[in-house]
Design an enzyme around this catalytic site. Structure first.
Site, PDB file in Angstrom:
ATOM      1  CB  ALA A   1     -36.088 142.431 -30.266  1.00  0.00           C
TER       2      ALA A   1
ATOM      3  N   GLY B   1     -38.015 143.301 -25.432  1.00  0.00           N
ATOM      4  CA  GLY B   1     -37.882 144.684 -25.899  1.00  0.00           C
ATOM      5  C   GLY B   1     -39.153 145.494 -25.704  1.00  0.00           C
TER       6      GLY B   1
ATOM      7  CD  GLU C   1     -34.949 145.149 -22.870  1.00  0.00           C
ATOM      8  OE1 GLU C   1     -35.310 144.659 -23.966  1.00  0.00           O
ATOM      9  OE2 GLU C   1     -33.816 145.000 -22.407  1.00  0.00           O
TER      10      GLU C   1
ATOM     11  CD  GLU D   1     -35.367 139.820 -23.170  1.00  0.00           C
ATOM     12  OE1 GLU D   1     -35.770 139.414 -22.054  1.00  0.00           O
ATOM     13  OE2 GLU D   1     -35.508 140.998 -23.557  1.00  0.00           O
TER      14      GLU D   1
HETATM   15  N1  CAA Z   1     -40.668 138.217 -32.705  1.00  0.00           N
HETATM   16  C1  CAA Z   1     -41.200 137.824 -33.878  1.00  0.00           C
HETATM   17  N2  CAA Z   1     -42.459 137.336 -33.996  1.00  0.00           N
HETATM   18  C2  CAA Z   1     -43.200 137.264 -32.870  1.00  0.00           C
HETATM   19  C3  CAA Z   1     -42.715 137.656 -31.618  1.00  0.00           C
HETATM   20  C4  CAA Z   1     -41.381 138.177 -31.570  1.00  0.00           C
HETATM   21  N3  CAA Z   1     -40.845 138.646 -30.421  1.00  0.00           N
HETATM   22  N4  CAA Z   1     -43.679 137.462 -30.694  1.00  0.00           N
HETATM   23  C5  CAA Z   1     -44.741 136.950 -31.338  1.00  0.00           C
HETATM   24  N5  CAA Z   1     -44.453 136.833 -32.659  1.00  0.00           N
HETATM   25  C6  CAA Z   1     -45.320 136.314 -33.720  1.00  0.00           C
HETATM   26  C7  CAA Z   1     -45.442 134.804 -33.656  1.00  0.00           C
HETATM   27  O1  CAA Z   1     -44.333 134.196 -34.290  1.00  0.00           O
HETATM   28  C8  CAA Z   1     -46.749 134.588 -34.385  1.00  0.00           C
HETATM   29  O2  CAA Z   1     -46.509 134.717 -35.765  1.00  0.00           O
HETATM   30  P1  CAA Z   1     -47.127 133.605 -36.797  1.00  0.00           P
HETATM   31  O3  CAA Z   1     -48.623 133.810 -36.680  1.00  0.00           O
HETATM   32  O4  CAA Z   1     -46.574 134.032 -38.101  1.00  0.00           O
HETATM   33  O5  CAA Z   1     -46.696 132.295 -36.294  1.00  0.00           O
HETATM   34  C9  CAA Z   1     -47.585 135.805 -33.962  1.00  0.00           C
HETATM   35  O6  CAA Z   1     -46.648 136.778 -33.508  1.00  0.00           O
HETATM   36  C10 CAA Z   1     -48.526 135.492 -32.804  1.00  0.00           C
HETATM   37  O7  CAA Z   1     -47.769 134.923 -31.747  1.00  0.00           O
HETATM   38  P2  CAA Z   1     -48.142 133.531 -31.028  1.00  0.00           P
HETATM   39  O8  CAA Z   1     -48.849 132.633 -31.974  1.00  0.00           O
HETATM   40  O9  CAA Z   1     -46.892 133.004 -30.379  1.00  0.00           O
HETATM   41  O10 CAA Z   1     -49.174 134.075 -29.938  1.00  0.00           O
HETATM   42  P3  CAA Z   1     -49.525 133.427 -28.519  1.00  0.00           P
HETATM   43  O11 CAA Z   1     -50.676 134.209 -28.004  1.00  0.00           O
HETATM   44  O12 CAA Z   1     -49.633 131.956 -28.608  1.00  0.00           O
HETATM   45  O13 CAA Z   1     -48.226 133.721 -27.585  1.00  0.00           O
HETATM   46  C11 CAA Z   1     -46.487 135.107 -26.668  1.00  0.00           C
HETATM   47  C12 CAA Z   1     -47.924 135.047 -27.245  1.00  0.00           C
HETATM   48  C13 CAA Z   1     -46.412 134.417 -25.320  1.00  0.00           C
HETATM   49  C14 CAA Z   1     -46.181 136.595 -26.472  1.00  0.00           C
HETATM   50  C15 CAA Z   1     -45.488 134.476 -27.665  1.00  0.00           C
HETATM   51  O14 CAA Z   1     -45.713 135.005 -28.966  1.00  0.00           O
HETATM   52  C16 CAA Z   1     -44.051 134.726 -27.327  1.00  0.00           C
HETATM   53  O15 CAA Z   1     -43.515 134.080 -26.433  1.00  0.00           O
HETATM   54  N6  CAA Z   1     -43.370 135.666 -28.031  1.00  0.00           N
HETATM   55  C17 CAA Z   1     -41.969 135.917 -27.871  1.00  0.00           C
HETATM   56  C18 CAA Z   1     -41.687 136.702 -26.605  1.00  0.00           C
HETATM   57  C19 CAA Z   1     -40.184 136.935 -26.450  1.00  0.00           C
HETATM   58  O16 CAA Z   1     -39.422 136.007 -26.293  1.00  0.00           O
HETATM   59  N7  CAA Z   1     -39.759 138.223 -26.468  1.00  0.00           N
HETATM   60  C20 CAA Z   1     -38.373 138.575 -26.367  1.00  0.00           C
HETATM   61  C21 CAA Z   1     -37.743 138.774 -27.716  1.00  0.00           C
HETATM   62  S1  CAA Z   1     -35.990 139.067 -27.667  1.00  0.00           S
HETATM   63  C22 CAA Z   1     -35.812 140.675 -27.188  1.00  0.00           C
HETATM   64  O17 CAA Z   1     -36.771 141.387 -27.019  1.00  0.00           O
HETATM   65  C23 CAA Z   1     -34.396 141.167 -26.967  1.00  0.00           C
HETATM   66  C24 CAA Z   1     -34.260 142.541 -26.420  1.00  0.00           C
HETATM   67  O18 CAA Z   1     -33.896 142.732 -25.302  1.00  0.00           O
HETATM   68  C25 CAA Z   1     -34.551 143.718 -27.248  1.00  0.00           C
END
Ligand code: CAA
Length: 259
Positions: free
Chosen positions: A67, A110, A113, A133
């Site tokens: 998400a 998400g 999921e 998360e």
């Molecule tokens: N939401 C918003 N933006 C996101 C995102 C997310 N879930 N995941 C990645 N992005 C964005 C980053 O902010 C970045 O944007 P900018 O270039 O503007 O900074 C871009 O995508 C590229 O990401 P990274 O630079 O972080 O890429 P990376 O290769 O270094 O890392 C990653 C990849 C490990 C997937 C890392 O992006 C990450 O940890 N993302 C979040 C994963 C996460 O926590 N997901 C759970 C979300 S909560 C949820 O999903 C609740 C639910 O149950 C529905």
């Protein structure tokens, strides 16, 4: 069907529609608009008699990284209740046609999921599944605690959700989360191959069978068996059942019309 964050090809192949998540700059993070578009596209494809199977994919680097954290970071509990984002997901779950996720790269939070909401998952060798998360101070909210536990068992689901660690495609296959693995350049073809096999079957029978399997998550075994039995009997109201059984007796391939 034109959308901002998804690309829809209703006739990607005969009887197979393809939806691509298309927010590459954000690793396909699932913001509210994208999920609304996905719900609307799935509803249209479900209503389109030409479509028998739907494949949902992202890109090589990410199916979806979860998400959209930026969209919800400043929300309070009342905002979340009012937005109630997961009602959109409930609609997606109601898709009648078989839905195959073709996953490469990240399928996190998400994103994992969403893949699990689909009926089958074909993954590339680079796929990473996880519910991270916990690392951002919350927990799965779109069915992860339930679906991951049902798919992989309590021990592994508990470990993945409480540590936020990812697993690779090989481990996901070993533990029953996914159906198939293919090299990165072939994973979409492999998903289409699976879809093609299903699209050759009676569309009525595949939808009724899917419905009964999905019910097994909500019902006890006796109620589930009764539900299955009713769908089975109901299929005898259609032409596909006659075509399928007569083709067997006449030693020819069936030609299912979905009626
Ligand atoms: N939401 C918003 N933006 C996101 C995102 C997310 N879930 N995941 C990645 N992005 C964005 C980053 O902010 C970045 O944007 P900018 O270039 O503007 O900074 C871009 O995508 C590229 O990401 P990274 O630079 O972080 O890429 P990376 O290769 O270094 O890392 C990653 C990849 C490990 C997937 C890392 O992006 C990450 O940890 N993302 C979040 C994963 C996460 O926590 N997901 C759970 C979300 S909560 C949820 O999903 C609740 C639910 O149950 C529905």
């Amino acid at each position: 069907m034109t959308f901002e964050f998804i690309i829809v090809e209703p006739e990607y192949k005969k009887h197979i529609a393809l939806i691509r998540l298309n927010r590459p700059d954000a690793l396909n993070a699932l913001n509210l608009q994208l999920m609304g578009e996905l719900r609307d596209a799935l509803k249209e494809l479900d209503d389109n008699d030409e479509v028998r199977v739907i494949v949902l994919t992202g890109n090589e680097k990410a199916f979806a990284a979860g998400a959209d954290i930026k969209q919800m970071a400043d929300k309070n509990a009342i905002d979340m209740l009012k937005i109630d984002q997961f009602t959109t997901w409930d609609q997606i779950k109601k898709t009648k046609k078989p839905l195959i996720a073709a996953v490469s790269g990240f399928a996190l939070g998400g994103g994992c999921e969403l893949a699990m909401t689909c009926d089958m998952i074909v993954a590339s060798e680079s796929a990473k599944f996880g519910q991270p998360e916990i690392k951002i101070g919350v927990m799965p909210g779109a069915g992860g605690t339930q679906r991951l536990t049902k798919a992989m068992g309590k021990a592994l689901a508990m470990e993945m959700i409480l540590t936020g660690n990812f697993i690779d495609a090989e481990k996901a296959l070993q533990h029953g989360l996914i159906n198939r693995i293919a090299p990165v350049e072939l994973y979409l073809d492999e998903a289409i191959k699976l879809a093609t096999e299903i699209a050759l079957q009676s569309p009525l029978a595949t939808q009724m069978a899917k419905e009964a399997i999905v019910k097994s998550f909500d019902l006890g075994i006796s109620e589930g068996v009764l539900f299955e039995r009713k769908n089975y009997y109901l299929l005898f109201a259609g032409q596909d059942q006659k075509e399928g059984m007569n083709a067997f007796i006449e030693k020819r391939k069936p030609d299912f019309k979905g009626n």
